[in-house]
Design an enzyme around this catalytic site. Structure first.
Site, PDB file in Angstrom:
ATOM      1  N   LYS A 129      55.121  59.613  12.885  1.00 40.95           N
ATOM      2  CA  LYS A 129      54.990  59.197  14.293  1.00 40.95           C
ATOM      3  C   LYS A 129      56.375  59.050  14.885  1.00 40.95           C
ATOM      4  O   LYS A 129      57.333  58.717  14.173  1.00 40.95           O
ATOM      5  CB  LYS A 129      54.272  57.842  14.386  1.00 40.95           C
ATOM      6  N   LYS A 135      44.691  58.406   8.452  1.00 40.22           N
ATOM      7  CA  LYS A 135      43.773  59.138   9.332  1.00 40.22           C
ATOM      8  C   LYS A 135      43.589  60.579   8.855  1.00 40.22           C
ATOM      9  O   LYS A 135      42.480  61.078   8.772  1.00 40.22           O
ATOM     10  CB  LYS A 135      44.353  59.122  10.752  1.00 40.22           C
ATOM     11  N   ASN A 193      43.998  60.125  28.440  1.00 40.54           N
ATOM     12  CA  ASN A 193      43.472  61.258  27.680  1.00 40.54           C
ATOM     13  C   ASN A 193      42.243  60.847  26.866  1.00 40.54           C
ATOM     14  O   ASN A 193      41.187  61.470  26.960  1.00 40.54           O
ATOM     15  CB  ASN A 193      44.574  61.821  26.775  1.00 40.54           C
ATOM     16  N   THR A 208      40.212  64.045  21.103  1.00 39.34           N
ATOM     17  CA  THR A 208      40.151  62.652  20.628  1.00 39.34           C
ATOM     18  C   THR A 208      38.950  61.950  21.268  1.00 39.34           C
ATOM     19  O   THR A 208      38.187  61.246  20.585  1.00 39.34           O
ATOM     20  CB  THR A 208      41.472  61.911  20.919  1.00 39.34           C
ATOM     21  N   LYS A 264      52.348  64.628  10.026  1.00 41.95           N
ATOM     22  CA  LYS A 264      51.761  64.995  11.321  1.00 41.95           C
ATOM     23  C   LYS A 264      51.622  63.728  12.132  1.00 41.95           C
ATOM     24  O   LYS A 264      51.159  62.708  11.621  1.00 41.95           O
ATOM     25  CB  LYS A 264      50.367  65.594  11.050  1.00 41.95           C
ATOM     26  N   SER A 284      44.277  69.316  16.335  1.00 42.70           N
ATOM     27  CA  SER A 284      45.696  69.686  16.163  1.00 42.70           C
ATOM     28  C   SER A 284      45.844  70.545  14.901  1.00 42.70           C
ATOM     29  O   SER A 284      46.589  71.524  14.883  1.00 42.70           O
ATOM     30  CB  SER A 284      46.565  68.446  16.012  1.00 42.70           C
ATOM     31  N   ASP A 339      51.127  61.763  22.376  1.00 42.56           N
ATOM     32  CA  ASP A 339      50.527  60.428  22.232  1.00 42.56           C
ATOM     33  C   ASP A 339      50.685  59.767  23.596  1.00 42.56           C
ATOM     34  O   ASP A 339      50.936  60.455  24.599  1.00 42.56           O
ATOM     35  CB  ASP A 339      51.223  59.645  21.109  1.00 42.56           C
TER      36      ASP A 339
HETATM   37  P1  NAD Z   1      47.338  57.913  27.951  1.00 35.43           P
HETATM   38  O1  NAD Z   1      48.736  57.579  28.276  1.00 35.43           O
HETATM   39  O2  NAD Z   1      46.775  59.245  28.317  1.00 35.43           O
HETATM   40  O3  NAD Z   1      46.328  56.801  28.560  1.00 35.43           O
HETATM   41  C1  NAD Z   1      46.466  55.441  28.331  1.00 35.43           C
HETATM   42  C2  NAD Z   1      45.489  54.729  29.254  1.00 35.43           C
HETATM   43  O4  NAD Z   1      45.529  53.335  28.971  1.00 35.43           O
HETATM   44  C3  NAD Z   1      45.825  54.894  30.735  1.00 35.43           C
HETATM   45  O5  NAD Z   1      44.627  55.053  31.476  1.00 35.43           O
HETATM   46  C4  NAD Z   1      46.477  53.561  31.069  1.00 35.43           C
HETATM   47  O6  NAD Z   1      46.376  53.213  32.429  1.00 35.43           O
HETATM   48  C5  NAD Z   1      45.643  52.640  30.201  1.00 35.43           C
HETATM   49  N1  NAD Z   1      46.255  51.323  30.045  1.00 35.43           N
HETATM   50  C6  NAD Z   1      47.557  51.033  29.814  1.00 35.43           C
HETATM   51  N2  NAD Z   1      47.718  49.699  29.798  1.00 35.43           N
HETATM   52  C7  NAD Z   1      46.493  49.150  30.018  1.00 35.43           C
HETATM   53  C8  NAD Z   1      46.009  47.830  30.121  1.00 35.43           C
HETATM   54  N3  NAD Z   1      46.836  46.791  30.005  1.00 35.43           N
HETATM   55  N4  NAD Z   1      44.685  47.648  30.324  1.00 35.43           N
HETATM   56  C9  NAD Z   1      43.854  48.693  30.456  1.00 35.43           C
HETATM   57  N5  NAD Z   1      44.251  49.979  30.382  1.00 35.43           N
HETATM   58  C10 NAD Z   1      45.557  50.198  30.152  1.00 35.43           C
HETATM   59  O7  NAD Z   1      47.217  57.647  26.363  1.00 35.43           O
HETATM   60  P2  NAD Z   1      46.127  58.230  25.373  1.00 35.43           P
HETATM   61  O8  NAD Z   1      46.666  59.488  24.786  1.00 35.43           O
HETATM   62  O9  NAD Z   1      44.795  58.192  26.017  1.00 35.43           O
HETATM   63  O10 NAD Z   1      46.216  57.141  24.212  1.00 35.43           O
HETATM   64  C11 NAD Z   1      45.492  55.921  24.257  1.00 35.43           C
HETATM   65  C12 NAD Z   1      45.412  55.352  22.848  1.00 35.43           C
HETATM   66  O11 NAD Z   1      44.781  56.313  21.997  1.00 35.43           O
HETATM   67  C13 NAD Z   1      46.752  55.044  22.178  1.00 35.43           C
HETATM   68  O12 NAD Z   1      46.577  53.941  21.325  1.00 35.43           O
HETATM   69  C14 NAD Z   1      47.021  56.304  21.360  1.00 35.43           C
HETATM   70  O13 NAD Z   1      47.901  56.050  20.273  1.00 35.43           O
HETATM   71  C15 NAD Z   1      45.620  56.596  20.888  1.00 35.43           C
HETATM   72  N6  NAD Z   1      45.405  57.975  20.439  1.00 35.43           N
HETATM   73  C16 NAD Z   1      45.625  59.035  21.273  1.00 35.43           C
HETATM   74  C17 NAD Z   1      45.368  60.329  20.828  1.00 35.43           C
HETATM   75  C18 NAD Z   1      45.511  61.525  21.718  1.00 35.43           C
HETATM   76  O14 NAD Z   1      45.141  62.639  21.289  1.00 35.43           O
HETATM   77  N7  NAD Z   1      45.982  61.381  22.959  1.00 35.43           N
HETATM   78  C19 NAD Z   1      44.921  60.529  19.506  1.00 35.43           C
HETATM   79  C20 NAD Z   1      44.699  59.425  18.690  1.00 35.43           C
HETATM   80  C21 NAD Z   1      44.937  58.150  19.175  1.00 35.43           C
END
Ligand code: NAD
Length: 424
Positions: free
Chosen positions: A114, A102, A229, A198, A78, A358, A154
């Site tokens: 992934k 995780k 997100n 999340t 997953k 999920s 992601d």
């Molecule tokens: P997303 O694309 O929705 O959001 C990413 C955010 O980070 C955006 O607001 C973007 O502008 C910001 N960002 C990018 N570069 C930046 C910088 N240099 N400085 C400050 N902010 C910056 O992505 P997401 O889904 O929110 O994922 C964010 C993190 O969480 C990732 O590491 C992802 O792997 C992890 N994650 C996400 C989920 C999920 O359900 N979406 C689950 C587990 C982990």
């Protein structure tokens, strides 16, 4: 499609090296069997594909795509699919391994995987993104599967891309299986509560961590890096708990307000401004480093990996760090934060709320019966609290950090399953 042999050695300073550093530390502390340690140092499968896609201007571009399956001892793999320019073999290997750990920490019957496509989704049209996603799904048609390998969103992907994957996969196989992806739109079998899950998990972990340090949420302050997100929902849910959010940021800017940022206003602003905070007037503009090191009780890195370096760790004021992002802390910074007595709730625990819901989505798809949002949230919160409690317990038993304790929690389960299944 080319299936590559995974190199047993990876370049120093790689993200996968960061996984191995923590795996080795946990293995030593808990006395993990040598054979299981050896197996988990190598992903089970790594697929690299080239995706020729016709762009809007009629020219063909070739995109690089990956899917890595780290382990399947606890169940089908997953893990999300990332669209970003820094997607690489090393990155998907690290992220897939973190998914294995995780899912085990969160007590889910899954292994870890992934995937990703090297592209900048902000520079692509909706049509181009759809063609890339369908080409990627076609290339992964034998990898994905409802009981084999289940993708999710992601960074850079969302429910929209999951709908395209679902449609393409089912067209290829002639099935109608909603459970082949999670994080899809509700009308296509998505789960209520998945979008915010999340961020919700980050909120639950923050509440439990504050309680451990005897801090009343109503008197607590927090800084959140990233407003997508994870960061957007986390900031909203934390502020709904009475926690004052003093700093927020995204890739276009960072903002500080010691009286507290109006998160609803920031979310409304971003929604009307191409989903970015640039030009937001609800705080003073600061740098992203200022955000990470500002005076607050809770720091939530929810954007990128490797942002908490050793140098930044020395400057952090927060008492609690809740890792919304995957891999925001480099291994060298772990030691600094432990010396400073900062309570770090590690990524494989703190951001496991997304994969937990999920899993609920997949279960609902299999049953064909759907739960209310309250039911999903209640089950999620209970699962997160349980996961936090077992990591906390291992942290005390093994006298180690929450991060190493989270790996121990996961490795104990994976070791048991791997030994029962056996090797040949
Ligand atoms: P997303 O694309 O929705 O959001 C990413 C955010 O980070 C955006 O607001 C973007 O502008 C910001 N960002 C990018 N570069 C930046 C910088 N240099 N400085 C400050 N902010 C910056 O992505 P997401 O889904 O929110 O994922 C964010 C993190 O969480 C990732 O590491 C992802 O792997 C992890 N994650 C996400 C989920 C999920 O359900 N979406 C689950 C587990 C982990």
């Amino acid at each position: 499609m080319a299936t590559q042999t995974v190199p047993s050695m990876v370049a120093h300073d790689s993200m996968f090296d960061a996984v191995l550093a923590r795996l080795d530390a946990a293995a030593k502390t808990m006395n993990l069997s040598e054979e299981v340690s050896k197996v988990l140092r190598n992903p089970q499968k790594l697929v690299k594909v080239s995706l020729p896609v016709t762009m809007d201007n009629g020219k063909v571009e070739v995109f690089e795509g990956y899917r890595c399956i780290h382990s399947t001892y606890l169940g089908p793999s997953k893990g999300g699919i990332r669209y970003a320019m820094d997607v690489s073999q090393d990155e998907v290997m690290a992220l897939a391994a973190w998914m294995s750990f995780k899912c085990a920490v969160a007590n889910l019957p899954y292994g870890g995987g992934k995937g990703g496509v090297k592209c900048d989704p902000r520079k692509l049209s909706v049509g181009e993104l759809e063609r890339i996603t369908r080409a990627y799904t076609k290339a992964m048609a034998d990898v994905f599967g409802v009981d084999r390998d289940i993708p999710a969103p992601d960074m850079g992907t969302s429910a929209r891309e999951m709908a395209w994957i679902l449609d393409e996969f089912n067209k290829i196989h002639g099935d109608d299986l909603p459970g082949v992806v999670t994080g899809k739109p509700i009308v296509l079998g998505g789960s209520l509560g998945r979008d915010a899950a999340t961020g919700r998990g980050v909120m639950v972990c923050t509440k439990v961590a504050l309680k451990k340090l005897n801090i009343d949420p109503k008197n607590a302050t927090a800084a959140v890096q990233g407003f997508g997100n994870v960061g957007g929902h986390a900031a909203r849910l934390l502020s709904e708990q009475g926690i004052k959010i003093v700093a927020i940021s995204d890739h276009t800017g960072a903002f500080y307000n010691e009286n507290g940022i109006d998160i609803k206003a920031a979310l409304d602003y971003a929604a009307k401004n191409d989903r970015v905070l640039k030009g937001f007037k609800g705080g003073t503009e600061i740098t992203n480093e200022d955000l990470l090191t500002c005076k607050c009780d809770v720091l939530v890195p929810a954007a990128l990996q490797n942002v908490i370096t050793e140098e930044i760790a020395h400057k952090i004021h927060a008492k609690i760090v809740v890792e919304g992002a995957n891999g925001p802390t480099v291994p060298e910074a772990d030691h600094v934060m432990r010396e400073k007595n900062i309570l770090v709730v590690p990524d494989i625990l703190a951001n496991s709320g997304g994969v937990t819901v999920s899993y609920f989505e997949w279960v609902q798809n299999k049953m064909g019966y759907y739960w209310s949002e309250k039911e999903v949230n209640d089950k999620h919160d209970a699962n997160m609290e349980l996961a936090f409690a077992s990591v906390w317990e291992n942290s005390n038993t093994f006298k180690t950090s929450m991060r190493i304790a989270a790996y121990i929690t996961a490795l104990k389960k994976i070791e048991q399953a791997a030994k029962l299944k056996g090797f040949f």
